[in-house]
Design a protein around this motif. Structure first.
Motif, PDB file in Angstrom:
ATOM      1  N   ASP A   1      71.448  49.787  43.203  1.00  0.00           N
ATOM      2  CA  ASP A   1      71.030  50.138  44.552  1.00  0.00           C
ATOM      3  C   ASP A   1      71.573  49.145  45.579  1.00  0.00           C
ATOM      4  N   ILE A   2      71.600  47.882  45.199  1.00  0.00           N
ATOM      5  CA  ILE A   2      71.954  46.838  46.161  1.00  0.00           C
ATOM      6  C   ILE A   2      72.438  45.594  45.412  1.00  0.00           C
ATOM      7  N   THR A   3      73.361  44.880  46.010  1.00  0.00           N
ATOM      8  CA  THR A   3      73.754  43.564  45.531  1.00  0.00           C
ATOM      9  C   THR A   3      73.601  42.570  46.668  1.00  0.00           C
ATOM     10  N   ILE A   4      73.018  41.418  46.372  1.00  0.00           N
ATOM     11  CA  ILE A   4      72.883  40.345  47.357  1.00  0.00           C
ATOM     12  C   ILE A   4      73.616  39.124  46.821  1.00  0.00           C
ATOM     13  N   ASP A   5      74.519  38.590  47.623  1.00  0.00           N
ATOM     14  CA  ASP A   5      75.357  37.489  47.170  1.00  0.00           C
ATOM     15  C   ASP A   5      75.731  36.627  48.364  1.00  0.00           C
ATOM     16  N   GLY A   6      76.226  35.441  48.092  1.00  0.00           N
ATOM     17  CA  GLY A   6      76.727  34.569  49.143  1.00  0.00           C
ATOM     18  C   GLY A   6      78.205  34.817  49.398  1.00  0.00           C
ATOM     19  N   ALA A   7      78.782  33.997  50.262  1.00  0.00           N
ATOM     20  CA  ALA A   7      80.221  34.067  50.546  1.00  0.00           C
ATOM     21  C   ALA A   7      80.690  32.691  50.967  1.00  0.00           C
ATOM     22  N   ASP A   8      81.948  32.410  50.702  1.00  0.00           N
ATOM     23  CA  ASP A   8      82.544  31.149  51.137  1.00  0.00           C
ATOM     24  C   ASP A   8      83.040  31.242  52.575  1.00  0.00           C
ATOM     25  N   GLU A   9      83.456  32.436  52.975  1.00  0.00           N
ATOM     26  CA  GLU A   9      83.827  32.730  54.363  1.00  0.00           C
ATOM     27  C   GLU A   9      83.596  34.207  54.627  1.00  0.00           C
ATOM     28  N   PHE A  10      83.313  34.540  55.894  1.00  0.00           N
ATOM     29  CA  PHE A  10      83.309  35.942  56.311  1.00  0.00           C
ATOM     30  C   PHE A  10      83.790  36.014  57.751  1.00  0.00           C
ATOM     31  N   ASP A  11      84.439  37.154  58.101  1.00  0.00           N
ATOM     32  CA  ASP A  11      84.921  37.330  59.467  1.00  0.00           C
ATOM     33  C   ASP A  11      84.134  38.420  60.170  1.00  0.00           C
TER      34      ASP A  11
END
Length: 262
Positions: free
Chosen positions: A85-95
């Motif tokens: 249904d959903i994935t929650i994760d971090g990121a090293d960068e986003f634009d």
């Protein structure tokens, strides 16, 4: 309350706390890897214990799986869950288009597979992770160990024709040995400084023999939740074009803080 958190850790915590509000009983949830995702797993575990939330978690690394079990979250494999249904994760960068660089924790392959097998992906991050152009954070790519030096040379040759600011490629190490991923592969880090066309680069990288996957997540993230050190969170939805601000009451429990390994 336990020892005072730094502003960065407060930002990570409130982003994670807001993200788990999207999860409802009965959901199958992809659980990300990294320091911000670890906060999310702990906040989710608190909901499981306190509210009796019934969910199934699909972790993106062995260390996330271990943490989820410690927090009382039922864990299964993606093959068993089939679709999430959903994935929650971090990121090293986003634009601003919610394109991402991921893989700083060397789990990009499982993270991308799990995220693309989900109806929705939510990224949680502190405000410092937002950039005008991707590339300041080294771009990880996962490669097979066989002939890795050849793969590295092919990547370096390809980068000559790409619109990037730098072209330094390094093998990620774990002490004196190459770092080995959960899938028994190696990681190359591409120090590019600026990536003018992430979509093109992602497509070209995956055509190189030996490259398994790259850390550019394009058209995968739906929502980014940006945490701030004062407890504010900004929720940005790329599909609706909306952006809202909330304030999270900062009162984490001892259970969330216990035995933090991040």
């Amino acid at each position: 309350m336990p020892a005072e958190l730094s502003p960065i850790d407060k930002a990570k915590f409130v982003a994670a706390k807001r993200a788990v509000d999207f999860i409802e009983s009965g959901m199958k949830v992809g659980l990300g890897t990294g320091s911000t995702a670890a906060w999310m797993v702990r906040c989710l575990g608190e909901r499981v214990r306190q509210e009796g939330l019934k969910i199934v978690g699909v972790p993106t690394s062995t260390r996330t799986a271990e943490l989820a079990r410690q927090c009382g979250i039922h864990v299964t494999s993606l093959d068993e869950a089939k679709w999430l249904d959903i994935t929650i994760d971090g990121a090293d960068e986003f634009d601003q288009n919610l394109a991402l660089i991921k893989g700083g924790g060397a789990a990009l392959l499982q993270e991308k597979i799990v995220a693309t097998a989900s109806d929705q992906m939510i990224v949680i991050a502190d405000a410092a992770k937002e950039v005008q152009q991707l590339g300041a954070f080294p771009l990880p790519i996962e490669i097979i160990p066989f002939g890795w030096q050849t793969s590295k040379a092919l990547v370096e040759e390809m980068l000559v024709s790409m619109d990037v600011l730098a072209r330094d490629v390094t093998l990620r190490m774990n002490g004196e040995r190459p770092l080995v991923t959960d899938e028994s592969n190696y990681i190359l880090d591409l120090h590019l400084k600026r990536i003018s066309n992430p979509r093109q680069l992602a497509l070209v990288l995956n055509q190189i023999p030996g490259v398994v996957e790259n850390g550019l997540f394009i058209d995968i993230c739906d929502i980014v939740i940006i945490g701030h050190g004062d407890g504010r969170v900004t929720v940005r939805d790329i599909n609706s074009g909306s952006e809202t601000d909330d304030q999270i009451l900062f009162a984490p429990t001892d259970n969330i803080f216990a035995d933090l390994g991040e």
